[in-house]
Design an enzyme around this catalytic site. Structure first.
Site, PDB file in Angstrom:
ATOM      1  CB  SER A   1      -0.701   0.107   1.369  1.00  0.00           C
ATOM      2  OG  SER A   1      -0.073   0.519   2.306  1.00  0.00           O
ATOM      3  CB  CYS A   2       3.084   2.326   1.996  1.00  0.00           C
ATOM      4  SG  CYS A   2       4.833   1.621   2.438  1.00  0.00           S
ATOM      5  N   GLY A   3       4.360   1.882  -1.138  1.00  0.00           N
ATOM      6  CA  GLY A   3       5.093   2.094  -1.620  1.00  0.00           C
ATOM      7  C   GLY A   3       6.820   1.853  -1.822  1.00  0.00           C
ATOM      8  CB  CYS A  11       7.425   3.383   3.921  1.00  0.00           C
ATOM      9  SG  CYS A  11       5.320   2.671   2.908  1.00  0.00           S
TER      10      CYS A  11
END
Length: 282
Positions: free
Chosen positions: A114-116, A118
């Site tokens: 979801s965050c790539g 981060c």
């Protein structure tokens, strides 16, 4: 490799009626990316197009720029105690003349679906490492009407989503609206990496005359990946983040959000959008 989906037993409740049945779920497994034999990153992904995913990730990291930079990508055996190949570890081997940025070997990055990437939210880093400044790309012009037609075409191409309802998708379109490529993954950033990696493998970088459409929101890491691949237009069916808008404004990326039906918001790079005179004055 037949690992994109898995079956699990589910208790189904509909209008008070209870039944037990198997359900098709999207597969999610870790992928470790090694660079010239050294561990670099781990991402949670849907198995499939793993080599393209790894190559695309390294484009966004500024390591690879074209086919000539890539010597080979292989699955690594011996990833488990018994020495078997899980097909969850890949090693990217670069050409001998590729300069490896020090930072890529000094950290072990864990990226979630979801965050790539981060923590690497640096506008300056993207601006200084981008190989193909968007201001130097050939002019790309697209009408709101053509943009509005793209989400339905993307949705129609999501074959695994139809079976699971649990995948993000990313697609490349030409200026004329032709679907060039589409990839699905549990992580939207992985889907984009698979597109970019495939383009690198085919010798198609920079992607200077395409539109990138993503099925979810437009985060910083997706804008980063577009800029690093030379993509001039990024459109999303949901909202962009503030940092994605800042990056788009600084790099010249056209960023479109809330692309739904005939409505959309253009957050940056509006010069590539062809507007009718009356609409532009409104």
């Amino acid at each position: 490799m037949g690992r994109v989906t898995e079956r699990r037993k589910v208790l189904r409740i509909r209008d008070g009626a209870v039944s037990s049945r198997p359900d098709t779920l999207v597969a999610e497994e870790p992928l470790e990316i090694r660079l010239n034999g050294k561990p670099l990153a781990i991402t949670m992904r849907t198995p499939g197009d793993d080599f393209a995913l790894a190559a695309g990730f390294l484009v966004s990291e500024g390591v690879l720029a074209g086919q000539q930079d890539l010597r080979n990508i292989v699955y690594c055996a011996g990833a488990t105690a018994d020495g078997s190949n899980t097909y969850n570890v890949v090693d990217v081997q670069t050409a001998s003349d590729v300069v490896i940025p020090d930072i890529t070997l000094e950290r072990n990055v864990y990226t979630t679906s979801s965050c790539g990437l981060c923590g690497k939210a640096s506008l300056d880093a993207v601006r200084t490492t981008a190989r193909w400044p968007l201001a130097d790309t050939p002019p790309v012009r697209i009408s709101p009407e053509r943009l509005a037609s793209l989400p339905d075409r993307l949705r129609a191409a999501q074959r695994v989503f139809d079976r699971t309802g649990g995948l993000h998708a990313a697609a490349l379109f030409s200026e004329e609206g032709e679907l060039l490529d589409v990839r699905e993954d549990v992580g939207r950033h992985n889907a984009v990496d698979k597109l970019v990696g495939r383009a690198l493998q085919n010798g198609d970088l920079p992607l200077s005359r395409v539109i990138l459409l993503v099925s979810g929101r437009a985060s910083f890491e997706l804008a980063q990946k577009a800029v690093m691949a030379g993509i001039p237009v990024l459109a999303a069916v949901s909202a962009p983040s503030s940092l994605a808008v800042d990056l788009a404004a600084e790099t010249g990326l056209t960023l479109v959000g809330f692309l739904r039906g005939s409505s959309m918001n253009v957050y940056a790079g509006e010069g590539r959008i062809v507007l009718r005179a009356a609409a532009a004055q409104g």
